[in-house]
Design a protein around this motif. Structure first.
Motif, PDB file in Angstrom:
ATOM      1  N   SER A   1      34.973  80.448   5.360  1.00 53.74           N
ATOM      2  CA  SER A   1      33.645  80.645   4.795  1.00 53.74           C
ATOM      3  C   SER A   1      33.110  82.053   5.022  1.00 53.74           C
ATOM      4  CB  SER A   1      32.664  79.626   5.406  1.00 53.74           C
ATOM      5  OG  SER A   1      32.567  79.830   6.812  1.00 53.74           O
ATOM      6  N   ASP A   2      33.753  82.836   5.877  1.00 55.05           N
ATOM      7  CA  ASP A   2      33.244  84.173   6.171  1.00 55.05           C
ATOM      8  C   ASP A   2      34.387  85.164   6.337  1.00 55.05           C
ATOM      9  OD1 ASP A   2      31.445  86.210   6.705  1.00 55.05           O
ATOM     10  OD2 ASP A   2      31.323  85.743   8.843  1.00 55.05           O
ATOM     11  N   PRO A   3      35.237  85.331   5.327  1.00 57.19           N
ATOM     12  CA  PRO A   3      36.344  86.285   5.479  1.00 57.19           C
ATOM     13  C   PRO A   3      35.867  87.711   5.634  1.00 57.19           C
ATOM     14  CG  PRO A   3      36.173  85.531   3.204  1.00 57.19           C
ATOM     15  CD  PRO A   3      35.235  84.686   4.001  1.00 57.19           C
ATOM     16  N   ALA A   4      34.771  88.056   4.962  1.00 56.33           N
ATOM     17  CA  ALA A   4      34.265  89.429   5.069  1.00 56.33           C
ATOM     18  C   ALA A   4      33.827  89.741   6.498  1.00 56.33           C
ATOM     19  CB  ALA A   4      33.096  89.634   4.110  1.00 56.33           C
ATOM     20  N   GLY A   5      33.166  88.783   7.156  1.00 58.46           N
ATOM     21  CA  GLY A   5      32.733  89.005   8.530  1.00 58.46           C
ATOM     22  C   GLY A   5      33.903  89.186   9.474  1.00 58.46           C
ATOM     23  N   ILE A   6      34.987  88.416   9.248  1.00 61.37           N
ATOM     24  CA  ILE A   6      36.165  88.530  10.097  1.00 61.37           C
ATOM     25  C   ILE A   6      36.838  89.884   9.899  1.00 61.37           C
ATOM     26  CG2 ILE A   6      38.451  87.597  10.533  1.00 61.37           C
ATOM     27  CD1 ILE A   6      36.205  85.957  11.712  1.00 61.37           C
ATOM     28  N   ILE A   7      36.952  90.320   8.638  1.00 61.06           N
ATOM     29  CA  ILE A   7      37.563  91.626   8.368  1.00 61.06           C
ATOM     30  C   ILE A   7      36.747  92.735   9.007  1.00 61.06           C
ATOM     31  CG2 ILE A   7      38.207  93.259   6.560  1.00 61.06           C
ATOM     32  CD1 ILE A   7      38.743  90.852   4.744  1.00 61.06           C
TER      33      ILE A   7
ATOM     34  N   LEU B   1      44.970  94.731  19.713  1.00 61.25           N
ATOM     35  CA  LEU B   1      44.222  93.912  20.669  1.00 61.25           C
ATOM     36  C   LEU B   1      42.716  94.043  20.441  1.00 61.25           C
ATOM     37  CD1 LEU B   1      46.213  94.391  24.003  1.00 61.25           C
ATOM     38  CD2 LEU B   1      45.807  92.238  22.799  1.00 61.25           C
ATOM     39  N   GLY B   2      42.266  95.253  20.161  1.00 60.13           N
ATOM     40  CA  GLY B   2      40.848  95.446  19.864  1.00 60.13           C
ATOM     41  C   GLY B   2      40.427  94.684  18.627  1.00 60.13           C
ATOM     42  N   ALA B   3      41.284  94.680  17.590  1.00 55.92           N
ATOM     43  CA  ALA B   3      40.965  93.946  16.365  1.00 55.92           C
ATOM     44  C   ALA B   3      40.889  92.446  16.631  1.00 55.92           C
ATOM     45  CB  ALA B   3      42.012  94.244  15.295  1.00 55.92           C
ATOM     46  N   VAL B   4      41.820  91.917  17.418  1.00 50.50           N
ATOM     47  CA  VAL B   4      41.812  90.490  17.719  1.00 50.50           C
ATOM     48  C   VAL B   4      40.588  90.116  18.547  1.00 50.50           C
ATOM     49  CG1 VAL B   4      43.025  88.667  18.953  1.00 50.50           C
ATOM     50  CG2 VAL B   4      44.292  90.251  17.517  1.00 50.50           C
ATOM     51  N   ILE B   5      40.229  90.948  19.495  1.00 47.64           N
ATOM     52  CA  ILE B   5      39.032  90.672  20.306  1.00 47.64           C
ATOM     53  C   ILE B   5      37.804  90.624  19.410  1.00 47.64           C
ATOM     54  CG2 ILE B   5      37.507  91.658  22.065  1.00 47.64           C
ATOM     55  CD1 ILE B   5      40.065  92.682  23.464  1.00 47.64           C
ATOM     56  N   GLY B   6      37.701  91.564  18.456  1.00 45.88           N
ATOM     57  CA  GLY B   6      36.572  91.541  17.529  1.00 45.88           C
ATOM     58  C   GLY B   6      36.529  90.270  16.708  1.00 45.88           C
ATOM     59  N   CYS B   7      37.683  89.821  16.220  1.00 47.35           N
ATOM     60  CA  CYS B   7      37.734  88.594  15.432  1.00 47.35           C
ATOM     61  C   CYS B   7      37.352  87.374  16.257  1.00 47.35           C
ATOM     62  CB  CYS B   7      39.134  88.402  14.852  1.00 47.35           C
ATOM     63  SG  CYS B   7      39.588  89.596  13.585  1.00 47.35           S
ATOM     64  N   LEU B   8      37.853  87.290  17.472  1.00 47.64           N
ATOM     65  CA  LEU B   8      37.537  86.142  18.322  1.00 47.64           C
ATOM     66  C   LEU B   8      36.058  86.093  18.669  1.00 47.64           C
ATOM     67  CD1 LEU B   8      40.634  86.198  20.711  1.00 47.64           C
ATOM     68  CD2 LEU B   8      40.189  84.606  18.844  1.00 47.64           C
ATOM     69  N   LEU B   9      35.449  87.249  18.903  1.00 46.78           N
ATOM     70  CA  LEU B   9      34.016  87.273  19.157  1.00 46.78           C
ATOM     71  C   LEU B   9      33.240  86.790  17.942  1.00 46.78           C
ATOM     72  CD1 LEU B   9      33.674  90.650  21.099  1.00 46.78           C
ATOM     73  CD2 LEU B   9      33.341  88.357  22.022  1.00 46.78           C
ATOM     74  N   ARG B  10      33.681  87.209  16.765  1.00 42.08           N
ATOM     75  CA  ARG B  10      33.011  86.770  15.539  1.00 42.08           C
ATOM     76  C   ARG B  10      33.145  85.267  15.353  1.00 42.08           C
ATOM     77  NH1 ARG B  10      29.091  87.949  11.806  1.00 42.08           N
ATOM     78  NH2 ARG B  10      29.572  86.880   9.848  1.00 42.08           N
ATOM     79  N   LEU B  11      34.333  84.734  15.598  1.00 39.99           N
ATOM     80  CA  LEU B  11      34.548  83.294  15.456  1.00 39.99           C
ATOM     81  C   LEU B  11      33.692  82.511  16.441  1.00 39.99           C
ATOM     82  CD1 LEU B  11      38.398  82.991  14.951  1.00 39.99           C
ATOM     83  CD2 LEU B  11      36.625  82.575  13.274  1.00 39.99           C
ATOM     84  N   GLY B  12      33.593  82.997  17.664  1.00 45.15           N
ATOM     85  CA  GLY B  12      32.787  82.305  18.655  1.00 45.15           C
ATOM     86  C   GLY B  12      31.328  82.247  18.289  1.00 45.15           C
ATOM     87  N   ALA B  13      30.854  83.239  17.530  1.00 40.24           N
ATOM     88  CA  ALA B  13      29.449  83.255  17.112  1.00 40.24           C
ATOM     89  C   ALA B  13      29.194  82.364  15.906  1.00 40.24           C
ATOM     90  CB  ALA B  13      29.021  84.689  16.783  1.00 40.24           C
ATOM     91  N   MET B  14      30.256  81.911  15.223  1.00 37.28           N
ATOM     92  CA  MET B  14      30.062  81.153  13.993  1.00 37.28           C
ATOM     93  C   MET B  14      29.704  79.695  14.249  1.00 37.28           C
ATOM     94  SD  MET B  14      33.110  82.605  11.538  1.00 37.28           S
ATOM     95  CE  MET B  14      32.729  81.396  10.269  1.00 37.28           C
ATOM     96  N   ALA B  15      30.397  79.029  15.162  1.00 40.60           N
ATOM     97  CA  ALA B  15      30.171  77.606  15.382  1.00 40.60           C
ATOM     98  C   ALA B  15      30.652  77.218  16.767  1.00 40.60           C
ATOM     99  CB  ALA B  15      30.891  76.774  14.321  1.00 40.60           C
ATOM    100  N   ARG B  16      30.127  76.116  17.274  1.00 40.31           N
ATOM    101  CA  ARG B  16      30.484  75.671  18.620  1.00 40.31           C
ATOM    102  C   ARG B  16      31.847  74.987  18.702  1.00 40.31           C
ATOM    103  NH1 ARG B  16      27.897  75.164  23.202  1.00 40.31           N
ATOM    104  NH2 ARG B  16      25.961  75.834  22.226  1.00 40.31           N
TER     105      ARG B  16
END
Length: 488
Positions: free
Chosen positions: A125-131, A172-187
């Motif tokens: 639902s949020d590919p742009a945010g993940i990119i 690793l920096g890119a993956v950390i950014g993605c994981l932080l974004r995912l954690g903010a999306m839903a519980r």
């Protein structure tokens, strides 16, 4: 193995993980040089066991992302078996370009590809945010490399080793950014996400520590990697692990000027750093810019592709709403009027022999709205639209003028259907409509008007003739179609 449900408490997993970290750390500190490689090898095989057990039990329903990650873990374990003293002899983060460096980079790539696949499924639902998050994290690795890692590399570092190390840090920096974004999306799934995030952070810090440490202090780097192995081993054991690959609804905002501005600033970071290094005469600028660009360009292309797809979808949506009725999905008044004008113009040019319009007005529709409410009335209108579409020919156009009025445009000679079509419409519409509130029935009165060679007419006249025929039918109280031809 029996796995806990998603609603089970996560504290037992946290407690066991903390105990294992403390026990492995104590055992590693107390063991001598001969025993430490064995402890590290045992710890490195643990995540392979937990992932395979979770997959075998069905606790991880989406198998492919995690199987790819397991391949990376197996490569790391194989490297540990082949070079058991590599971690203890202070090689991590030294950019030596050895075979194990290449093997470790390949293993990280497999693991990160698996994680990326899981991220892609969860964040549909949020590919742009993940990119964007990946771009932010990747670009943040540039300053870390130039100001912390590269100045402290040993003299034995090779260009291949530096390239592999830099690529690892950026990814690793890119993956950390993605994981932080995912954690903010839903519980749901945050337990597994948290362990994966801690693993990525520990791996990054361990690599940096390995670069900065001396031979005496190299134990810090190895200890952090032990913790990374144990945290990733806990990831598939979390009760909410199955939710890791379940798509979540979008909670973020559409990218605006502020977010795009920050994204532009992040993308400018590495070229700017490289430019500063060139001005200073540093040789490291020749490495950061090409490696960083090779990793950034695919993400930028994905972002552009996503924006292009968004634009195409928006254009199709606007085009659809400009020509279709929102409730029934039929053509709207504007499109039907344009089609009548086009058909009449073809009649005048002699390329079309005849055009017929049928104006249909429902009988007894208002009582349905009054008794059962507008939702029931809307359901009847949708059903009428489906029945009209199924009754006419494939190339005929069915539209809704508004309210309970429908208009059908038939291009070409109807032949025998000219008299049968209104009767078929009446029969189709009169069939009962089953609704949750009850079964209802409505009627329809149809007015028919035609134009052809020698019977020229404009759109307003043709619709007016059909309207007159329809009201004549209502006046007769029979609901029968009335036909009016355009005057010669």
């Amino acid at each position: 193995m029996r796995w806990p449900r998603a609603t089970a408490p996560a504290w037992p997993v946290h407690a066991v993980t903390a105990a294992l970290i403390a026990g492995a750390g104590a055992a590693y500190a107390l063991a001598g040089p001969g025993g430490r490689p064995a402890i590290y090898t045992l710890v490195s095989v643990l995540p392979i066991i937990t992932f395979l057990a979770a997959l075998a039990s069905g606790h991880l329903p989406d198998r492919r992302p995690w199987l790819i990650a397991v391949v990376g873990l197996v490569l790391l374990f194989a490297g540990q078996l082949g070079w058991p003293g590599w971690m203890n002899e202070h090689h991590l983060g030294r950019a030596q370009g050895s075979m194990l460096d290449l093997m470790q980079s390949t293993a990280h790539t497999f693991f990160l590809v698996g994680t990326a696949m899981a991220i892609r499924r969860r964040a549909r639902s949020d590919p742009a945010g993940i990119i964007d998050a990946a771009l932010f994290g990747l670009c943040a690795g540039g300053p870390l490399w130039e100001w912390v890692i590269q100045p402290n590399l040993p003299a034995a570092a090779t260009p291949l080793g530096e390239t592999l190390l830099l690529a690892d840090l950026l990814v690793l920096g890119a993956v950390i950014g993605c994981l932080l974004r995912l954690g903010a999306m839903a519980r749901p799934g945050r337990g597994t996400l948290g362990y994966l995030l801690v693993t990525a952070l520990l791996t990054l810090v361990s690599t940096v520590t390995g670069t900065l440490s001396t031979d005496v202090g190299s134990g810090w780097s190895t200890g952090l990697m032990l913790m990374a192995y144990l945290t990733i081993a806990a990831a598939p054991l979390a009760p909410d692990a199955p939710a890791m690959t379940v798509p979540v609804p979008r909670t973020g905002h559409v990218a605006g000027r502020q977010r795009l501005g920050w994204l532009a600033a992040a993308l400018s970071a590495n070229p700017l750093i490289a430019a500063v290094q060139v001005v200073r005469g540093s040789e490291s600028a020749s490495l950061l810019l090409p490696v960083g660009t090779l990793l950034v360009v695919p993400l930028v292309l994905l972002r552009i592709r996503h924006l292009s797809a968004q634009r195409d979808r928006a254009e199709r949506t606007l085009a659809y709403h400009a020509t279709h009725d929102e409730l029934t999905g039929l053509y709207n008044r504007r499109h039907i009027a344009a089609e009548i004008d086009r058909a009449l113009a073809e009649v005048q040019r002699g390329t079309l022999d005849e055009v017929t319009i049928l104006l249909c007005d429902l009988d007894g529709f208002k009582p349905v709205n009054d008794r059962y409410g507008h939702p029931a009335g809307d359901a009847v209108l949708k059903a009428v639209a489906e029945r009209l579409t199924a009754t006419v020919r494939r190339d005929d156009l069915v539209g809704r003028l508004g309210g309970d009025e429908f208009l059908i445009v038939c291009r070409g000679t109807l032949g025998p259907d000219a008299g049968d079509l209104p009767a078929r419409i009446t029969e189709a519409v009169r069939a009962p409509f089953p609704l949750p509130e009850g079964v209802v029935s409505v009627g329809v009165t149809t007015g028919l008007a035609q134009a052809g060679p020698g019977r020229a007419a404009d759109r307003d006249l043709l619709i007016g003739l059909a309207d007159a025929a329809m009201y004549a039918g209502k006046a007769a109280r029979g609901g029968d179609a009335r036909r009016v031809d355009a005057a010669p």
